[in-house]
Structures are given as structure tokens and as C-alpha cells.
Design a protein around this motif. Sequence first.
Motif, mmCIF file in Angstrom:
data_model
loop_
_atom_site.group_PDB
_atom_site.id
_atom_site.type_symbol
_atom_site.label_atom_id
_atom_site.label_comp_id
_atom_site.label_asym_id
_atom_site.label_seq_id
_atom_site.Cartn_x
_atom_site.Cartn_y
_atom_site.Cartn_z
ATOM 1 N N VAL A 75 0.834 -1.128 0.158
ATOM 2 C CA VAL A 75 0.125 -0.130 -0.084
ATOM 3 C C VAL A 75 0.886 1.197 -0.067
ATOM 4 N N LEU A 76 1.861 1.324 0.885
ATOM 5 C CA LEU A 76 2.886 2.519 0.734
ATOM 6 C C LEU A 76 3.463 2.559 -0.406
ATOM 7 N N SER A 77 3.920 1.505 -1.147
ATOM 8 C CA SER A 77 4.561 1.927 -2.367
ATOM 9 C C SER A 77 3.637 2.380 -3.331
ATOM 10 N N MET A 88 6.412 6.041 10.342
ATOM 11 C CA MET A 88 7.484 7.027 10.389
ATOM 12 C C MET A 88 8.511 7.165 9.088
ATOM 13 N N ALA A 89 8.765 5.938 8.570
ATOM 14 C CA ALA A 89 9.615 5.736 7.426
ATOM 15 C C ALA A 89 8.786 6.558 6.246
ATOM 16 N N PHE A 90 7.672 6.354 6.188
ATOM 17 C CA PHE A 90 6.643 6.772 4.937
ATOM 18 C C PHE A 90 6.745 8.588 5.157
ATOM 19 N N VAL A 98 8.792 9.949 2.140
ATOM 20 C CA VAL A 98 7.886 10.421 1.147
ATOM 21 C C VAL A 98 7.145 11.823 1.126
ATOM 22 N N SER A 99 6.558 12.396 2.316
ATOM 23 C CA SER A 99 6.221 13.505 2.642
ATOM 24 C C SER A 99 7.195 14.509 2.334
ATOM 25 N N ARG A 141 8.360 18.128 23.081
ATOM 26 C CA ARG A 141 7.353 16.865 23.034
ATOM 27 C C ARG A 141 7.803 16.370 21.763
ATOM 28 N N THR A 142 8.006 17.075 20.644
ATOM 29 C CA THR A 142 8.381 16.312 19.461
ATOM 30 C C THR A 142 9.335 15.244 19.424
ATOM 31 N N LYS A 143 10.448 15.732 20.127
ATOM 32 C CA LYS A 143 11.767 15.036 20.410
ATOM 33 C C LYS A 143 11.595 13.743 21.067
ATOM 34 N N ALA A 144 10.522 13.795 22.046
ATOM 35 C CA ALA A 144 9.978 12.473 23.027
ATOM 36 C C ALA A 144 9.138 11.813 22.047
ATOM 37 N N PHE A 145 8.364 12.366 21.246
ATOM 38 C CA PHE A 145 7.485 11.436 20.275
ATOM 39 C C PHE A 145 8.410 10.662 19.463
ATOM 40 N N LEU A 146 9.408 11.319 18.906
ATOM 41 C CA LEU A 146 10.404 10.632 17.863
ATOM 42 C C LEU A 146 10.944 9.637 18.492
ATOM 43 N N ASN A 147 11.487 10.015 19.610
ATOM 44 C CA ASN A 147 12.385 8.953 20.358
ATOM 45 C C ASN A 147 11.709 7.754 20.630
ATOM 46 N N HIS A 148 10.528 7.776 20.978
ATOM 47 C CA HIS A 148 9.563 6.818 21.432
ATOM 48 C C HIS A 148 9.279 5.868 20.132
ATOM 49 N N SER A 149 8.861 6.737 18.901
ATOM 50 C CA SER A 149 8.466 6.195 17.915
ATOM 51 C C SER A 149 9.595 5.228 17.161
ATOM 52 N N ASN A 150 10.923 5.526 17.489
ATOM 53 C CA ASN A 150 12.316 5.001 16.946
ATOM 54 C C ASN A 150 12.695 3.639 17.665
ATOM 55 N N GLN A 151 12.064 3.589 19.071
ATOM 56 C CA GLN A 151 12.246 2.332 19.870
ATOM 57 C C GLN A 151 11.861 1.190 19.265
#
Length: 244
Positions: free
Chosen positions: A178-180, A199-201, A205-206, A234-244
Motif C-alpha cells: 500500500v505504501l508503495s 515514520m519511514a513514509f 515520502v512526505s 514534546r516532538t523530540k520525545a515522540f520521535l524518540n519513542h517512535s524509533n524504539q
Amino acid sequence: MLEIRDIHKSFGALEVLRGVDLQVEQGEVVAILGPSGSGKTTLLRCINFLERADAGTMVFDGETVSMHKASRREIAAIRKKTAFVFQNYNLFRNKTALQNVTEGLVIARRMPREEAAAIGKRSLDKVGLSDRYDYFPSQLSGGQQQRVAIARALATDPKIIYFDEPTSALDPELTGEVLSVMQQLATEGMTMLVVTHEMAFARNVSSKVIFMEDGVVVEQGDAKSFFEHPVMERTKAFLNHSNQ
């Protein structure tokens, strides 16, 4: 192409959107990120008038409307230029892939069936389903069903497509297909507003990323800057959590 100003939406005492501003230029792919309950899907549904906002102004394709007071005619005119891809496909279970794509063209737009069928086949070809015209949803994988839904959106020749977490109902191995398709649309210049947790999309892509929490936009910017140099803690915390 699309500008939203100061949109508010409450459900009873719960204030879900608290003055959100949003701008989408032609050809942009805008990813909306944020934790569950941040208001992302409500924002998208209000923009497409699936929910009626309590306040806010929309400028779409040069026309300005009140998001709270827009008439049926105004909403219909906007929807003719947009398409919506839902999280759970929203396909007719008793209709084939081709019939799902052409139904809106024939019923809502009163297009001759032969013309609608030709457009429907081109749209299904575009998402890699040229061998699935006559398959029913029950005969298709989740990824294939979502690609039918994208084909249905493309068939209306929209100026912008709204995606509400289009891969969240899919198994991980089906998410890629779907992402493709979405990445190919982005390459071709389709304007898209995408609520996503991929997150990769969002990164690759965005063209622009918006991070929401508690009904407000916390941070936004071009994708490269957003991921590499976030400003808000708050953005940094969200991104760090998403990358775990």
C-alpha cells in the motif's frame, strides 16, 4: 490548494480540536503524526465534512467556506474535487473490485457504465490489480482491498486525496504494498494529506510533517527538518519513542 484556519471541534465536554491551522500546497504530501487521541482523524474527517466542525474556515481551490455553516451545495462541490481513503477500506462486500471502483461514478456522477468501467480498470491497473477486476473483497487480502479503495479514490480524478491511517488495519507484510502505491502517487505529483503512524513514509515520502497532540499542532515543518532537527521537546520525545 487547501487552507484550514482555526478549526475547533468538541464532542460533548471533550474538546478534540482546539484551534488548528493547516496549509497544503498543490503537489505536496503532508503527513499528520501524533499519539492516539491527539485529534488527527477528527481533523481529517472535519476537513472532508464527515464531521461538522464547531468553528473554522476552509479555503479550498480558491473558494472560502465556513466549516460550521457550509451548505450542502458547498460541501458537495468540495467533495467532487476530493477523495477519502478510510482505515478499514469501506468496500461493498457484495460487489467486485471493479464494481466498487465504478459505483460512485455511475450512481453519484451518473457516468455511463462503459465509461466508468474503462476508468475503473485504469485505476485498478495503476494500483497493481489488473488481474483482480472480478474478485470480491472476501477473495482479496487486506492490502489488495486497500488498493481497491485507493483505486476508487483515483477514479474520481481528485485534486487531493485524504488518507486516514491507510495501513493501520494491515499486517506488516501487507503494509509495504500500500505504501508503495502511495509513494508512486507522490512521485506523480498527487496532492495528499495523510494521517499515519508510518515514520519511514513520513520521513521519506512526505514533503511536510505536522505533529499534533491534545487537539493542537505542536510542530510542523518540511520532513527533513522535522526529523533531523525537531524544535519542541514534546516532538523530540515522540520521535524518540517512535524509533524504539
